[in-house]
Design a protein around this motif. Structure first.
Motif, short mmCIF file in Angstrom:
data_model
loop_
_atom_site.label_atom_id
_atom_site.label_comp_id
_atom_site.label_asym_id
_atom_site.label_seq_id
_atom_site.Cartn_x
_atom_site.Cartn_y
_atom_site.Cartn_z
N GLU A 47 -15.46 17.22 -1.72
CA GLU A 47 -13.77 17.01 -1.82
C GLU A 47 -13.20 17.99 -0.54
N MET A 48 -13.84 17.99 0.69
CA MET A 48 -13.38 18.89 1.87
C MET A 48 -12.63 18.41 2.63
N ALA A 49 -12.57 17.13 2.92
CA ALA A 49 -11.86 16.37 3.94
C ALA A 49 -11.22 15.08 3.50
N SER A 50 -10.17 14.69 4.11
CA SER A 50 -9.69 13.41 3.80
C SER A 50 -8.84 12.56 4.92
N PHE A 51 -8.23 11.73 4.96
CA PHE A 51 -7.69 10.92 6.10
C PHE A 51 -6.35 10.57 5.37
N ASN A 52 -5.32 10.43 6.34
CA ASN A 52 -4.05 10.21 5.73
C ASN A 52 -4.05 8.60 5.01
N VAL A 53 -3.15 8.64 3.99
CA VAL A 53 -3.22 7.34 3.27
C VAL A 53 -2.08 6.56 3.86
N PRO A 54 -2.15 5.01 3.84
CA PRO A 54 -1.18 4.28 4.49
C PRO A 54 0.22 4.87 3.91
N LEU A 55 1.33 4.88 5.02
CA LEU A 55 2.73 5.11 4.46
C LEU A 55 3.65 4.03 5.02
N LEU A 56 4.24 3.51 4.03
CA LEU A 56 5.08 2.23 4.42
C LEU A 56 6.41 2.69 4.76
N SER A 57 7.13 2.12 5.37
CA SER A 57 8.56 2.68 5.97
C SER A 57 9.51 1.55 6.24
N ALA A 58 8.89 0.15 6.32
CA ALA A 58 9.96 -1.04 6.57
C ALA A 58 9.13 -2.25 6.21
N LEU A 59 10.05 -3.23 5.78
CA LEU A 59 9.68 -4.51 5.79
C LEU A 59 10.56 -5.32 6.53
N LEU A 60 10.10 -6.42 7.17
CA LEU A 60 10.97 -7.01 8.07
C LEU A 60 11.56 -8.20 7.65
N LEU A 61 10.83 -8.70 6.38
CA LEU A 61 11.43 -9.88 5.62
C LEU A 61 11.79 -9.22 3.96
N HIS A 62 12.68 -9.37 3.66
CA HIS A 62 12.98 -8.89 2.36
C HIS A 62 12.91 -9.70 1.18
N ASN A 63 13.20 -11.15 1.52
CA ASN A 63 13.41 -12.10 0.39
C ASN A 63 12.53 -13.34 0.67
N GLY A 64 12.27 -14.00 -0.23
CA GLY A 64 11.34 -15.50 -0.08
C GLY A 64 11.70 -16.32 -1.10
N ALA A 65 11.44 -17.56 -0.83
CA ALA A 65 11.63 -18.55 -1.62
C ALA A 65 10.74 -18.61 -2.87
N ALA A 66 11.16 -19.14 -4.07
CA ALA A 66 10.05 -19.14 -5.13
C ALA A 66 9.09 -20.17 -4.89
N THR A 67 9.33 -20.96 -4.14
CA THR A 67 7.87 -21.93 -3.66
C THR A 67 7.90 -21.94 -2.20
N GLY A 68 6.35 -22.01 -1.84
CA GLY A 68 5.99 -22.06 -0.49
C GLY A 68 5.63 -20.54 -0.11
#
Length: 231
Positions: A47-68
């Motif tokens: 447990e001596m070293a680590s890499f940065n974990v993914p950090l999410l900042s934005a989503l370019l589409l926020h809504n989707g249809a219930a089908t498709g």
């Protein structure tokens, strides 16, 4: 020689009997052990070293249809330099496909679904990052389909089957319910993304709204149903 996890350092330089310098390769893991080999002997520190974990900042589409399926792009940092085993998830459902674009961008195709605002998660290797309330599906939207928008009328007693038309009822028979006024229907049957049938309970009230719930989201239509007037 130096090693981080199971990956050898790109270069190692001896400094003294008590110090070495190493250049790490790109990586995507959480805490790792560091090993140093001198001749045939080796020593490690866990447990001596680590890499940065993914950090999410934005989503370019926020809504989707219930089908498709709907494609969306997730922006952030630390998605790893090359295309590691990368996955995206919307809520509790894995994306149908995901594609690494760069260290700061991931493309994904969401599956069909229902629900309110949900979390989007990107996993690179065994490390993951998330963005809360990032994505949602269209809510159920019932709508009346009668000539001149007249109110549907039913008897006070007896079996009555109500057909509810609309949009975004889901691509399959999700947990759904229909309510007339404040009373839940005795039974519901999913027919398609735009049609649900319900067995109405007995009642005596005037015009009431019809509400349909799909997953955890619902929609309603006002002054849609009434019962015969008691004489």
């Amino acid at each position: 020689a130096g090693r981080v996890g199971v990956t050898a350092a790109e270069a190692t330089r001896w400094v003294s009997d008590s110090a070495l310098t190493s250049r790490w390769p790109a990586g995507h893991h959480s805490t790792l052990h560091v090993a140093v080999t001198v001749g045939e002997g080796a020593g490690t520190v866990t447990e001596m070293a680590s890499f940065n974990v993914p950090l999410l900042s934005a989503l370019l589409l926020h809504n989707g249809a219930a089908t498709g399926s709907v494609t969306f792009t997730v922006s952030g940092t630390a998605f790893a330099a090359p295309d590691y085993t990368l996955r995206a998830r919307a809520g509790g459902t894995a994306a149908e496909a995901s594609d690494w674009q760069s260290d700061t961008s991931v493309w994904a195709r969401s599956s069909v679904g229902v629900g309110g605002t949900i979390t989007v998660v990107v996993t690179a290797g065994v490390s993951g990052g998330s963005l809360t309330e990032a994505y949602s599906y269209d809510a159920a939207h019932p709508q009346q389909k009668l000539l001149d928008h007249e109110t549907v009328n039913h008897a006070v007693q007896g079996l009555t089957i109500l057909s509810v038309s609309g949009q975004h009822f889901g691509a399959a028979s999700y947990s759904r319910g229909v309510r007339v006024g404040g009373t839940a229907s005795e039974g519901t049957d999913w027919a398609s993304d735009s049609a649900v049938t319900a067995k109405m309970a007995d009642g005596i009230r005037g015009t009431m709204q019809v509400a349909i719930t799909v997953g955890i989201r619902g929609g309603s239509y006002t002054e849609a149903v009434s019962y015969d007037k008691v004489e």
